[in-house]
Write an enzyme that holds these catalytic residues in place. Sequence first.
Site, PDB file in Angstrom:
ATOM      1  N   GLU A 196      53.012  52.021  26.399  1.00  0.00           N
ATOM      2  CA  GLU A 196      51.598  52.374  26.557  1.00  0.00           C
ATOM      3  C   GLU A 196      50.992  51.719  27.794  1.00  0.00           C
ATOM      4  OE1 GLU A 196      47.335  52.699  26.334  1.00  0.00           O
ATOM      5  OE2 GLU A 196      48.453  50.824  26.414  1.00  0.00           O
ATOM      6  N   ASP A 232      54.434  47.304  23.139  1.00  0.00           N
ATOM      7  CA  ASP A 232      54.542  46.625  24.433  1.00  0.00           C
ATOM      8  C   ASP A 232      53.234  45.927  24.760  1.00  0.00           C
ATOM      9  OD1 ASP A 232      53.240  49.159  24.840  1.00  0.00           O
ATOM     10  OD2 ASP A 232      53.641  49.039  26.986  1.00  0.00           O
TER      11      ASP A 232
HETATM   12  N1  BES Z   1      44.157  49.452  24.138  1.00  0.00           N
HETATM   13  C1  BES Z   1      43.904  49.690  25.526  1.00  0.00           C
HETATM   14  C2  BES Z   1      42.768  50.666  25.777  1.00  0.00           C
HETATM   15  C3  BES Z   1      41.416  50.316  25.220  1.00  0.00           C
HETATM   16  C4  BES Z   1      41.032  48.998  24.988  1.00  0.00           C
HETATM   17  C5  BES Z   1      40.546  51.332  24.951  1.00  0.00           C
HETATM   18  C6  BES Z   1      39.775  48.715  24.478  1.00  0.00           C
HETATM   19  C7  BES Z   1      39.289  51.053  24.465  1.00  0.00           C
HETATM   20  C8  BES Z   1      38.901  49.742  24.215  1.00  0.00           C
HETATM   21  C9  BES Z   1      45.189  50.200  26.185  1.00  0.00           C
HETATM   22  O1  BES Z   1      46.294  49.403  25.819  1.00  0.00           O
HETATM   23  C10 BES Z   1      45.060  50.102  27.667  1.00  0.00           C
HETATM   24  O2  BES Z   1      45.044  49.007  28.175  1.00  0.00           O
HETATM   25  N2  BES Z   1      44.980  51.231  28.362  1.00  0.00           N
HETATM   26  C11 BES Z   1      44.987  51.234  29.803  1.00  0.00           C
HETATM   27  C12 BES Z   1      45.481  52.552  30.334  1.00  0.00           C
HETATM   28  C13 BES Z   1      46.981  52.674  30.411  1.00  0.00           C
HETATM   29  C14 BES Z   1      47.372  54.007  31.007  1.00  0.00           C
HETATM   30  C15 BES Z   1      47.614  51.543  31.175  1.00  0.00           C
HETATM   31  C16 BES Z   1      43.594  51.051  30.334  1.00  0.00           C
HETATM   32  O3  BES Z   1      42.597  51.433  29.698  1.00  0.00           O
HETATM   33  O4  BES Z   1      43.506  50.502  31.431  1.00  0.00           O
HETATM   34 MN    MN Z   2      46.349  49.048  23.798  1.00  0.00          MN
HETATM   35 MN    MN Z   3      46.247  47.566  27.084  1.00  0.00          MN
END
Ligand code: BES
Ligand code: MN
Ligand code: MN
Length: 462
Positions: A158, A88
Amino acid sequence: METIQSYIEKNKQRFINELVDLLKIPSISADPAYNQDVLNTADAIKESLEKAGCDKVEICETPGYPIVYGEKIIDPNLPTVLVYGHYDVQPADPIDLWTSPPFEPVIKKTDIHPEGAIFARGACDDKGQMYMHVKALEYMTQTGNLPCNVKFMIEGEEEVGSESLAWFVPRNKEKLANDVILISDTGMIANDIPSITTGLRGLSYVEVEVTGPNRDLHSGLYGGAVANPINVLNKMIASLHDENNHITIPGFYDKVEELSREERDEMAKAPFSLEDYKNALDIDDVYGEAGYTTNERNSIRPTLDVNGIWGGYIGEGAKTVIASKAYAKISMRLVPNQDWEEITELFKKHFESIAPKSVKVKVTPHHGGQGYVTPIDNIGYQAASKAYQETFGVTPIPQRSGGSIPIVALFEQELKSKTILMGFGLNSDAIHSPNEHFGVWNYLKGIETIPYFYQYFTELSK
Ligand code: BES
Ligand code: MN
Ligand code: MN
């Protein structure tokens, strides 16, 4: 024996074309309008895993979007690598700021990516990085270079909190049994300074609603005599940080792990230019918690940020009104040991307690998750480090990231295995922003590096 380098040389155009096709499907999990596209993306992933040589591939139904599971078990006595990723993507808006349509991928050169980068929503987060693993698997199965067992678990929620995966994992522990979890969904410092992510922050996400009078009011007739919920909400939000930018919620820092001077000195050795950082963002100065450096502020320290705020009149021209309600979305990034549900409770209690009697407040928790740290003395980290040394020619730097992948802590809890975060994106790749992109060099470098991880992990497991 065919090397990964020659395999990439022969197949790179096809590798790029296949990713471009995947990026054309707008698999936005947050928006129900894209429901069918999200489901179609799951089907496309299933097909790609079959083609890459998995023996068994399934679309596993959940209460929400399905999880694509695939495996190739060559010998139950050999170690098993479990690959996780997500199919996604984030919503594309603000759409006007894209220089090309978000779901019509194009390759453009940039200063940082002189050989070109693929511009599309999800190019880096996470379709491009996830697909590197599919292509690395294809190489290993097609050329007889798969040294161990492999399982894939690719989810479709995710970006909205992984609720269905949290449901799926405890119900499928045996199926998901593994010796190490491998994820490419983070970044690295620079193309010539590879790094391996050793920490992720936790998250608590809440929405608040402040209600004043029972209807919108004429601001001349009532202004000054009743609470304006927008004024009050802003005052409340402003009070959540003190003059040193510490968060004022009682108990918020109680469980925060303080790093030793030695650990902080070690962190500070990672190459970083504050000038370049400011220039890249067009800011004259940075901002944050007193007593910590920029890299500490965005990795080992917890934070509180308003992600959205609305209320009142925002249409054309002027309207003299006191709105009945004001709203904000607030996220807190947490560090290991802080419990997200406890922090959510602390926030709620505090926010309710600071509201003046003239308004009512409602705090609604969204999602959250725990932070994560992985030590660097385990064989998973060492296998990854050796893999980067093969393909980048230098030893990668361990680095804690500020982002969150809440499901990683759950993997450790339920499946009892460590996660290795081999990210190949750059901070400048604009994930979640308009014009997200992923360097073609980075994409191919990831495909090149991954098979070495399997090789070294299998060797070090003996
Ligand atoms: N891939 C990201 C997280 C990420 C990006 C970690 C770059 C470290 C470096 C992930 O898809 C994301 O966006 N996570 C969200 C949290 C989620 C619960 C919506 C975030 O970090 O805001
Ligand atoms: Mn991600
Ligand atoms: Mn993300």
